[in-house]
Design a protein around this motif. Structure first.
Motif, mmCIF file in Angstrom:
data_model
loop_
_atom_site.group_PDB
_atom_site.id
_atom_site.type_symbol
_atom_site.label_atom_id
_atom_site.label_comp_id
_atom_site.label_asym_id
_atom_site.label_seq_id
_atom_site.Cartn_x
_atom_site.Cartn_y
_atom_site.Cartn_z
ATOM 1 N N MET A 260 -28.199 11.068 21.998
ATOM 2 C CA MET A 260 -28.160 9.646 23.110
ATOM 3 C C MET A 260 -28.614 10.769 24.305
ATOM 4 O O MET A 260 -28.159 11.357 24.707
ATOM 5 N N ILE A 261 -30.000 9.892 24.723
ATOM 6 C CA ILE A 261 -30.248 10.735 26.221
ATOM 7 C C ILE A 261 -30.369 9.253 27.192
ATOM 8 O O ILE A 261 -30.589 8.402 26.910
ATOM 9 N N LEU A 262 -29.871 9.765 27.627
ATOM 10 C CA LEU A 262 -29.361 9.061 29.366
ATOM 11 C C LEU A 262 -30.193 9.537 30.503
ATOM 12 O O LEU A 262 -30.073 10.797 30.545
ATOM 13 N N GLN A 293 -42.207 11.243 42.513
ATOM 14 C CA GLN A 293 -42.374 9.743 42.378
ATOM 15 C C GLN A 293 -41.553 9.127 42.566
ATOM 16 O O GLN A 293 -40.429 9.963 41.389
ATOM 17 N N ALA A 294 -40.870 7.919 42.491
ATOM 18 C CA ALA A 294 -40.216 7.298 41.810
ATOM 19 C C ALA A 294 -40.713 6.211 40.360
ATOM 20 O O ALA A 294 -42.278 6.372 41.171
ATOM 21 N N TYR A 295 -40.132 6.835 39.660
ATOM 22 C CA TYR A 295 -40.421 5.395 37.880
ATOM 23 C C TYR A 295 -39.969 4.414 37.408
ATOM 24 O O TYR A 295 -38.930 3.835 37.810
ATOM 25 N N SER A 296 -40.919 3.635 36.962
ATOM 26 C CA SER A 296 -40.356 2.733 36.765
ATOM 27 C C SER A 296 -39.787 2.286 34.883
ATOM 28 O O SER A 296 -39.799 3.764 34.790
ATOM 29 N N GLU A 297 -39.022 1.435 34.920
ATOM 30 C CA GLU A 297 -38.520 1.652 33.518
ATOM 31 C C GLU A 297 -39.965 1.908 31.983
ATOM 32 O O GLU A 297 -39.581 2.702 31.468
ATOM 33 N N ARG A 314 -32.181 -0.144 28.683
ATOM 34 C CA ARG A 314 -32.218 0.338 30.781
ATOM 35 C C ARG A 314 -30.520 -0.402 30.621
ATOM 36 O O ARG A 314 -30.396 -1.590 30.224
ATOM 37 N N ILE A 315 -29.901 -0.328 31.260
ATOM 38 C CA ILE A 315 -28.503 0.024 31.306
ATOM 39 C C ILE A 315 -28.320 -1.094 32.698
ATOM 40 O O ILE A 315 -28.228 0.349 34.334
ATOM 41 N N PRO A 316 -28.347 -1.489 33.525
ATOM 42 C CA PRO A 316 -28.144 -2.239 35.038
ATOM 43 C C PRO A 316 -26.553 -1.867 35.148
ATOM 44 O O PRO A 316 -25.533 -2.219 34.698
ATOM 45 N N VAL A 325 -29.693 3.556 34.317
ATOM 46 C CA VAL A 325 -29.495 3.978 33.889
ATOM 47 C C VAL A 325 -30.892 3.256 32.750
ATOM 48 O O VAL A 325 -30.256 2.327 32.482
ATOM 49 N N LEU A 326 -31.534 4.945 31.789
ATOM 50 C CA LEU A 326 -32.077 4.168 30.484
ATOM 51 C C LEU A 326 -31.805 5.298 29.516
ATOM 52 O O LEU A 326 -31.773 5.964 29.784
#
Length: 331
Positions: A260-262, A293-297, A314-316, A325-326
């Motif tokens: 798993m990658i988080l 930069q910030a990135y989107s999902e 996505r895990i809020p 967390v994606l």
């Protein structure tokens, strides 16, 4: 004049830095630790600060107005919040991250220049200053200490036991993963300058037998080992898209089948115009990095898909600064 025409909200935004600088000065001077559990007059505080009494009184009164101190009979005491988070005697102290924010102020005053040129106005060479480096590294520790126990408890790891904390700084996340999962071992991979902070932090929590530190640069060096879980917390935003793809490729290459990658980031919505903190954080990366930069999902998901990652979701995790967390699985 209607409410819509009143400039009050604009002036509030424009002058918000007054409060910011007041807090920064108080933390720099260590006002809250000096007061501690006592009630002190402005003269007593000034004596301990070796500062001007009149100016000290002005600062203390402003802190009272900001609900960070309480004044009674011409004496000052900490509030519950300042005792918990702004005194160095508290295990929940967040003063290092506030000091890190203070070091960023000069660059934010040049945002117009960065927008015109597209280039950073803050040099990473500043981190050669021990005070600046300590504020950054221990500031990351401050934030992780507030968020890691909460986030780790919300993640279903499916029994995975070999963790790579890539760019793990002082090791706070690896520590909390291991505290939550007693059967887990971890590797923290980060720059050599980070190692002393990491070793001290890992020893403090009594998990030195389960967490090792490997020095390296994840942009330039191979990442040793084989893992069934990789954690990337707040490292991708410092890089441009091409470097992020390379980092993710290296991370995925270390994963065994079923691993798993988080990815933990201040994630933008796919429209890129919200939430507020992530949009402002993206500007902070403009000020201090060549292409961060910030990135989107969607942007991060597309990077994972390039390397065959499946079941991306996505895990809020409901952190104080709206990070997410994606997650994804290597087939």
């Amino acid at each position: 004049m209607t409410a819509e025409e009143h400039p009050g909200s604009l002036l509030e935004i424009s002058g918000a830095y007054w409060k910011t600088c007041t807090l920064h000065a108080a933390v720099k001077l260590d006002v809250f630790t000096i007061i501690g559990p006592e009630r002190l007059t402005e003269v007593e505080v000034a004596e301990r600060l070796e500062a001007d009494p009149r100016a000290t009184g002005m600062l203390l009164n402003a802190l009272c107005a900001m609900n960070l101190l309480e004044k009674r009979d011409d004496t000052y005491m900490n509030t519950r919040m300042s005792s918990a988070f702004l005194s160095k005697d508290s295990p929940r102290y967040v003063g290092y991250i506030i000091q890190h924010h203070r070091h960023l102020v000069a660059s934010w005053n040049q945002l117009d220049v960065a927008v015109k040129t597209g280039k950073p106005v803050r040099s990473r060479a500043q981190f050669s200053d021990p005070e600046v480096r300590e504020a950054f590294l221990m500031g990351m520790y401050n934030i992780a200490m507030q968020t890691a126990p909460r986030v780790v408890g919300q993640l279903d790891l499916g029994g995975r036991k070999r963790l790579l904390d890539l760019g793990g700084g002082p090791g706070t996340w690896a520590i909390h993963f291991c505290l939550k999962h007693p059967e887990m071992t971890a590797t923290v991979f980060d720059l050599p300058a980070t190692e002393p902070f990491a070793i001290r932090t890992i020893e403090r929590f009594g998990v030195s037998d389960r967490i090792r530190f490997v020095a390296g640069n994840y942009l330039e060096d191979a990442i040793p080992g084989r893992y069934d879980l990789v954690w990337l917390s707040q490292i991708l935003h410092g890089e441009g898209p091409e470097s992020c793809v390379d980092i993710i490729r290296k991370a995925v290459d270390t994963l065994s089948s079923g691993g798993m990658i988080l990815i933990h980031e201040f994630m933008l919505e796919n429209s890129l115009d919200s939430p507020p903190f992530a949009t402002l954080f993206s500007l902070n990366m403009l000020l201090g990095t060549d292409s961060g930069q910030a990135y989107s999902e969607r942007q991060l998901s597309d990077m994972l898909i390039q390397f065959g990652i499946q079941n991306i979701h996505r895990i809020p995790v409901h952190t104080p600064n709206d990070s997410s967390v994606l997650a994804g699985i290597k087939p």
